[in-house]
Scaffold this motif. Sequence first.
Motif, mmCIF file in Angstrom:
data_model
loop_
_atom_site.group_PDB
_atom_site.id
_atom_site.type_symbol
_atom_site.label_atom_id
_atom_site.label_comp_id
_atom_site.label_asym_id
_atom_site.label_seq_id
_atom_site.Cartn_x
_atom_site.Cartn_y
_atom_site.Cartn_z
ATOM 1 N N ALA A 200 -33.141 52.832 -23.977
ATOM 2 C CA ALA A 200 -33.724 51.676 -24.667
ATOM 3 C C ALA A 200 -34.528 52.113 -25.885
ATOM 4 O O ALA A 200 -34.437 51.518 -26.957
ATOM 5 C CB ALA A 200 -34.596 50.885 -23.703
ATOM 6 N N LEU A 201 -35.308 53.184 -25.732
ATOM 7 C CA LEU A 201 -36.167 53.650 -26.813
ATOM 8 C C LEU A 201 -35.402 54.337 -27.940
ATOM 9 O O LEU A 201 -35.876 54.388 -29.072
ATOM 10 C CB LEU A 201 -37.221 54.617 -26.259
ATOM 11 C CG LEU A 201 -38.365 53.989 -25.462
ATOM 12 C CD1 LEU A 201 -39.133 55.055 -24.684
ATOM 13 C CD2 LEU A 201 -39.308 53.223 -26.376
ATOM 14 N N THR A 202 -34.220 54.871 -27.636
ATOM 15 C CA THR A 202 -33.452 55.597 -28.654
ATOM 16 C C THR A 202 -32.362 54.751 -29.305
ATOM 17 O O THR A 202 -31.691 55.214 -30.228
ATOM 18 C CB THR A 202 -32.795 56.852 -28.054
ATOM 19 O OG1 THR A 202 -31.985 56.477 -26.923
ATOM 20 C CG2 THR A 202 -33.836 57.874 -27.624
ATOM 21 N N THR A 203 -32.182 53.522 -28.833
ATOM 22 C CA THR A 203 -31.138 52.664 -29.410
ATOM 23 C C THR A 203 -31.654 51.295 -29.835
ATOM 24 O O THR A 203 -31.128 50.690 -30.769
ATOM 25 C CB THR A 203 -29.992 52.428 -28.406
ATOM 26 O OG1 THR A 203 -30.519 51.783 -27.238
ATOM 27 C CG2 THR A 203 -29.321 53.737 -28.023
ATOM 28 N N GLY A 204 -32.652 50.763 -29.119
ATOM 29 C CA GLY A 204 -33.120 49.411 -29.398
ATOM 30 C C GLY A 204 -32.206 48.334 -28.872
ATOM 31 O O GLY A 204 -32.317 47.174 -29.276
ATOM 32 N N THR A 236 -20.800 49.626 -31.571
ATOM 33 C CA THR A 236 -21.095 51.015 -31.219
ATOM 34 C C THR A 236 -22.427 51.393 -31.849
ATOM 35 O O THR A 236 -22.569 51.375 -33.070
ATOM 36 C CB THR A 236 -19.990 51.952 -31.709
ATOM 37 O OG1 THR A 236 -18.752 51.587 -31.077
ATOM 38 C CG2 THR A 236 -20.307 53.403 -31.347
ATOM 39 N N VAL A 237 -23.398 51.729 -31.005
ATOM 40 C CA VAL A 237 -24.779 51.904 -31.448
ATOM 41 C C VAL A 237 -25.160 53.384 -31.404
ATOM 42 O O VAL A 237 -25.002 54.036 -30.368
ATOM 43 C CB VAL A 237 -25.737 51.097 -30.539
ATOM 44 C CG1 VAL A 237 -27.166 51.188 -31.049
ATOM 45 C CG2 VAL A 237 -25.279 49.649 -30.436
ATOM 46 N N PRO A 238 -25.680 53.938 -32.498
ATOM 47 C CA PRO A 238 -26.138 55.325 -32.493
ATOM 48 C C PRO A 238 -27.343 55.532 -31.578
ATOM 49 O O PRO A 238 -28.187 54.649 -31.428
ATOM 50 C CB PRO A 238 -26.520 55.576 -33.963
ATOM 51 C CG PRO A 238 -25.842 54.500 -34.744
ATOM 52 C CD PRO A 238 -25.781 53.315 -33.836
ATOM 53 N N ILE A 239 -27.422 56.723 -30.983
ATOM 54 C CA ILE A 239 -28.538 57.112 -30.120
ATOM 55 C C ILE A 239 -29.347 58.187 -30.845
ATOM 56 O O ILE A 239 -28.783 59.140 -31.380
ATOM 57 C CB ILE A 239 -28.034 57.663 -28.775
ATOM 58 C CG1 ILE A 239 -27.204 56.607 -28.037
ATOM 59 C CG2 ILE A 239 -29.191 58.133 -27.911
ATOM 60 C CD1 ILE A 239 -26.487 57.150 -26.803
ATOM 61 N N ALA A 240 -30.658 58.040 -30.878
ATOM 62 C CA ALA A 240 -31.513 59.067 -31.484
ATOM 63 C C ALA A 240 -31.345 60.381 -30.713
ATOM 64 O O ALA A 240 -31.352 60.385 -29.474
ATOM 65 C CB ALA A 240 -32.965 58.615 -31.478
#
Length: 353
Positions: A200-204, A236-240
Amino acid sequence: MDQLRYLELCEQRLTSLPDYVRKFYINRQANAYSSATLYQYLQEYVRFFSWLIDEQIVMVAEPRLIPLTALEKMKLEDIELYKIYLMNKRKTNHHKLSFQAVNRSINALNALWYFLTIEAEQADGEPYFYRNVMKKVKLLKSSETMATRSRHIGQKLLTGDKKHAFIDFMQMTYPKQLSNRQLASYQQNCERDVAICVLALTTGIRLSELAQANLADLKLEQLTVTVIRKGGQQDTVPIAPWGQPYLEEYVQIRQTRYATTANEHALFVAKYRGQAKRMSNYAIEKLVAKYSEAFGVRLTPHKFRHTLATDLMAATHSETIVATQLGQTTTQATHLYTHVVDDEQRAAMDKME
């Protein structure tokens, strides 16, 4: 609350509403609206139709009997009175409706009128009626400035190093506070719980997107996760990158720890009666509340979404990038984060004597 439960609740609500509302519901289902969203819409329609009857604006015995003609001939004055009714409810101790909650009610009515006047199609190909009183209805404005709202939010986020401190707390400090019985449960689920918060914190991504994600959607080599956005669109969502080791650790133990089979596709699972089961929205919310309260500030998955957006705005100063990461179609909502990260004003004020 899981999908099946929301479907059951929707069906219960529909029994007390007119048939044209069911047609609206079916239309939105066909367009991949979530059951949770549709349930909130139906809740709003029950409240609005009940108010129409209580105020004797429509002379029927119950909401399901309200005819289409009542909506077609609805006066702007009536809708404005309903807005005042909602605004008054927010001022009482028992029903504190925020201005956002009032606007959600108006937006739900907007959706119904739009369907009836534009999207619905009868046998002759025409909508139910053409006069849309909701086009004249304005949403409420916040009583606070955007800067005040954003600073208030900023105090309750895990921006910067605070998010790393929170994850460290979950792994090292939190278990020291537990009894032996509580510790056994924690040790069973610690990698999963950390991975949930980290993703949750790395993608929003939204809570519903988090709960509905499947194992196959997570691509750690590419650092992406595929989710279904509002409206049913795949994204497709990037992850930190900082989240990768925590996610890898959970994926490595997921099968053995939770006895998952090939038929269980969910990314995040719980063990229930010896079998793996997809975690519900409620279970994830409860999990986040438990750890964050122990950390000293009650948080929600939505606050994690705000955290990511705020950090991303600080790094990029681009509303477009933030909106894209969050899966928003416009940058309207991202103005909030420009104020959260604006330290220049504070720095200038600190220099004043």
